[in-house]
Design a protein around this motif. Structure first.
Motif, short mmCIF file in Angstrom:
data_model
loop_
_atom_site.label_atom_id
_atom_site.label_comp_id
_atom_site.label_asym_id
_atom_site.label_seq_id
_atom_site.Cartn_x
_atom_site.Cartn_y
_atom_site.Cartn_z
N ALA A 1 21.19 -41.72 33.53
CA ALA A 1 21.85 -42.71 33.94
C ALA A 1 21.31 -43.82 32.73
N ALA A 2 22.25 -44.50 32.64
CA ALA A 2 22.31 -45.62 31.53
C ALA A 2 23.64 -46.16 31.61
N ARG A 3 23.60 -47.44 30.84
CA ARG A 3 24.95 -48.35 30.71
C ARG A 3 26.13 -47.64 30.31
N LEU B 1 24.09 -34.37 35.10
CA LEU B 1 25.05 -35.48 35.84
C LEU B 1 24.64 -36.55 34.99
N PRO B 2 25.83 -37.07 34.05
CA PRO B 2 25.84 -38.26 33.38
C PRO B 2 26.51 -39.12 34.25
N MET B 3 25.90 -40.29 34.62
CA MET B 3 26.47 -41.30 35.38
C MET B 3 26.23 -42.92 34.91
N ALA B 4 27.13 -43.34 34.54
CA ALA B 4 26.89 -44.86 33.80
C ALA B 4 26.43 -45.64 35.17
N THR B 5 25.20 -46.45 34.70
CA THR B 5 24.53 -47.06 35.76
C THR B 5 23.84 -48.35 35.13
N ASN C 1 11.36 -43.77 35.76
CA ASN C 1 11.99 -44.81 35.44
C ASN C 1 11.49 -45.41 34.02
N ASN C 2 12.68 -45.25 33.29
CA ASN C 2 12.35 -45.46 31.91
C ASN C 2 13.21 -46.52 31.27
N ALA C 3 14.47 -47.04 31.87
CA ALA C 3 15.33 -48.04 31.44
C ALA C 3 14.62 -49.17 31.09
N GLY C 4 14.74 -49.80 29.84
CA GLY C 4 14.12 -51.16 29.56
C GLY C 4 14.45 -51.78 28.41
N MET C 5 14.17 -52.87 28.19
CA MET C 5 14.53 -53.90 27.15
C MET C 5 13.52 -54.82 26.72
N GLY C 6 13.59 -55.53 25.62
CA GLY C 6 12.97 -56.58 25.16
C GLY C 6 13.83 -57.74 24.42
N VAL C 7 13.10 -58.61 24.12
CA VAL C 7 13.88 -59.67 23.42
C VAL C 7 13.11 -60.20 22.11
N GLN C 8 13.91 -59.94 21.05
CA GLN C 8 13.09 -60.51 19.80
C GLN C 8 13.78 -61.78 19.07
N PRO D 1 21.75 -53.46 42.44
CA PRO D 1 21.54 -52.75 43.60
C PRO D 1 22.68 -51.61 43.94
N ASP D 2 24.06 -52.00 43.83
CA ASP D 2 25.17 -51.10 44.14
C ASP D 2 25.19 -50.24 43.16
N GLY D 3 25.01 -50.25 41.69
CA GLY D 3 24.82 -49.53 40.81
C GLY D 3 24.07 -48.19 41.36
N VAL D 4 22.74 -48.75 41.45
CA VAL D 4 21.54 -47.66 41.64
C VAL D 4 21.87 -47.12 42.94
N ASN D 5 22.55 -47.60 44.03
CA ASN D 5 22.86 -47.01 45.32
C ASN D 5 23.92 -45.75 45.11
N ALA D 6 24.73 -46.22 44.09
CA ALA D 6 25.90 -45.14 43.65
C ALA D 6 25.29 -44.24 42.77
N LEU D 7 24.34 -44.32 42.33
CA LEU D 7 23.74 -43.30 41.28
C LEU D 7 23.03 -42.11 42.39
N PHE D 8 22.14 -42.59 43.32
CA PHE D 8 21.34 -41.87 44.21
C PHE D 8 22.28 -41.23 45.18
N ALA D 9 23.40 -41.74 45.68
CA ALA D 9 24.34 -41.38 46.43
C ALA D 9 25.04 -40.21 45.67
N ALA D 10 25.37 -40.19 44.46
CA ALA D 10 25.97 -38.95 43.75
C ALA D 10 25.05 -37.99 43.68
N LEU D 11 23.62 -38.28 43.40
CA LEU D 11 22.98 -37.23 43.32
C LEU D 11 22.65 -36.44 44.46
N LYS D 12 22.65 -37.31 45.63
CA LYS D 12 22.55 -36.49 46.96
C LYS D 12 23.70 -35.65 47.13
N ALA D 13 24.73 -36.21 46.75
CA ALA D 13 26.03 -35.22 47.10
C ALA D 13 25.88 -33.97 46.36
N LYS D 14 25.61 -34.18 45.15
CA LYS D 14 25.48 -33.01 43.98
C LYS D 14 24.44 -32.00 44.35
#
Length: 249
Positions: free
Chosen positions: A32-34, A54-58, A85-92, A63-76
């Motif tokens: 998962a990533a954008r 399973l690459p899935m843009a998220t 939980n790794n996604a993160g960002m900072g501001v410089q 909330p809708d994006g995360v719900n879709a990610l886990f729905a796809a995971l469950k379906a597959k």
């Protein structure tokens, strides 16, 4: 049956290294990533193991994006055994007093709210699946302990990740869900490339900082998930040996 994992921020850096490490170890992994193109590239880098990706843009802040990610995971694959939980960002480029609230909220939404949303969906799946349970590993940071200059938004969210981790540990017990946090210092990725040119120190000076091979992080995450279900690694720190953490001030 091989374990099923979700890795957020899997398009580059630490997330990509961990995702590839899990795929190599035989996991089935939702990436998962954008950016879909970068996720597809991560999957391709796994070679023959890409069939288990399973690459899935998220957008983890959605909330809708995360719900879709886990729905796809469950379906597959029908279950979730591990969430990283790794996604993160900072501001410089901003002093604390000049940081726009919009930038603050962007960091909070990705780093903290995104981690909560993914953990919540993982909880729901892990609670209901058979066998019940699983493991959640949050990417903290050395900044969860000690801040860098001009990093108020990033540092605040990483301190909050520690609170999230402790709450997950406590609330997950009744569902056989374990949680832990890996605090990473100066893994060599695109994000830390600037350290080779020098980064600001607490005394205002610029200094080149040592980095470490990002594979050390992938190995550490695999270790945290390798312990048997009745065991847990609540907190683990892996850092470049020569980075100036213990002596910051």
């Amino acid at each position: 049956m091989s374990k099923v994992a979700v890795v957020t921020g899997a398009s580059t850096g630490i997330g990509r290294a961990v995702a590839l490490g899990l795929l190599k170890a035989g996991y089935r992994v939702a990436l998962a990533a954008r950016r879909q193109d970068a996720l597809d590239e991560t999957a391709q880098m796994a070679g023959a193991n890409s069939v288990n990706a399973l690459p899935m843009a998220t957008d983890v802040a959605s909330p809708d994006g995360v719900n879709a990610l886990f729905a796809a995971l469950k379906a597959k694959w029908g279950r979730c055994d591990l969430l990283f939980n790794n996604a993160g960002m900072g501001v410089q480029g901003y002093l604390l007093e000049d940081l726009p609230v919009e930038k603050w909220l962007e960091v909070v939404n990705v780093n903290l709210t995104g981690s909560f949303l993914c953990a919540q969906q993982a909880f729901r799946m892990m609670k209901e699946q058979t066998p019940q349970g699983g493991r959640i590993i949050n990417n903290g940071s050395i900044s969860a302990h000690t801040p860098r200059p001009d990093s108020v938004a990033y540092t605040a969210t990483k301190h909050a990740i520690t609170g999230l981790t402790k709450s997950l540990i406590l609330d997950g017990r009744k569902y056989n869900i374990s949680a832990g946090q890996i605090d990473i210092g100066n893994a060599a990725t695109n994000m830390t490339a600037r350290m080779q040119k020098g980064v600001k120190q607490p005394n205002g000076e610029m200094m080149v900082e040592a980095t470490m091979d990002v594979q050390n992080v992938a190995n550490a995450v695999l270790f945290m998930d390798s312990v048997t279900p009745e065991a847990n690694v609540p907190f683990l720190t892996v850092k470049a040996s020569l980075m100036p953490w213990e002596g910051r001030g």
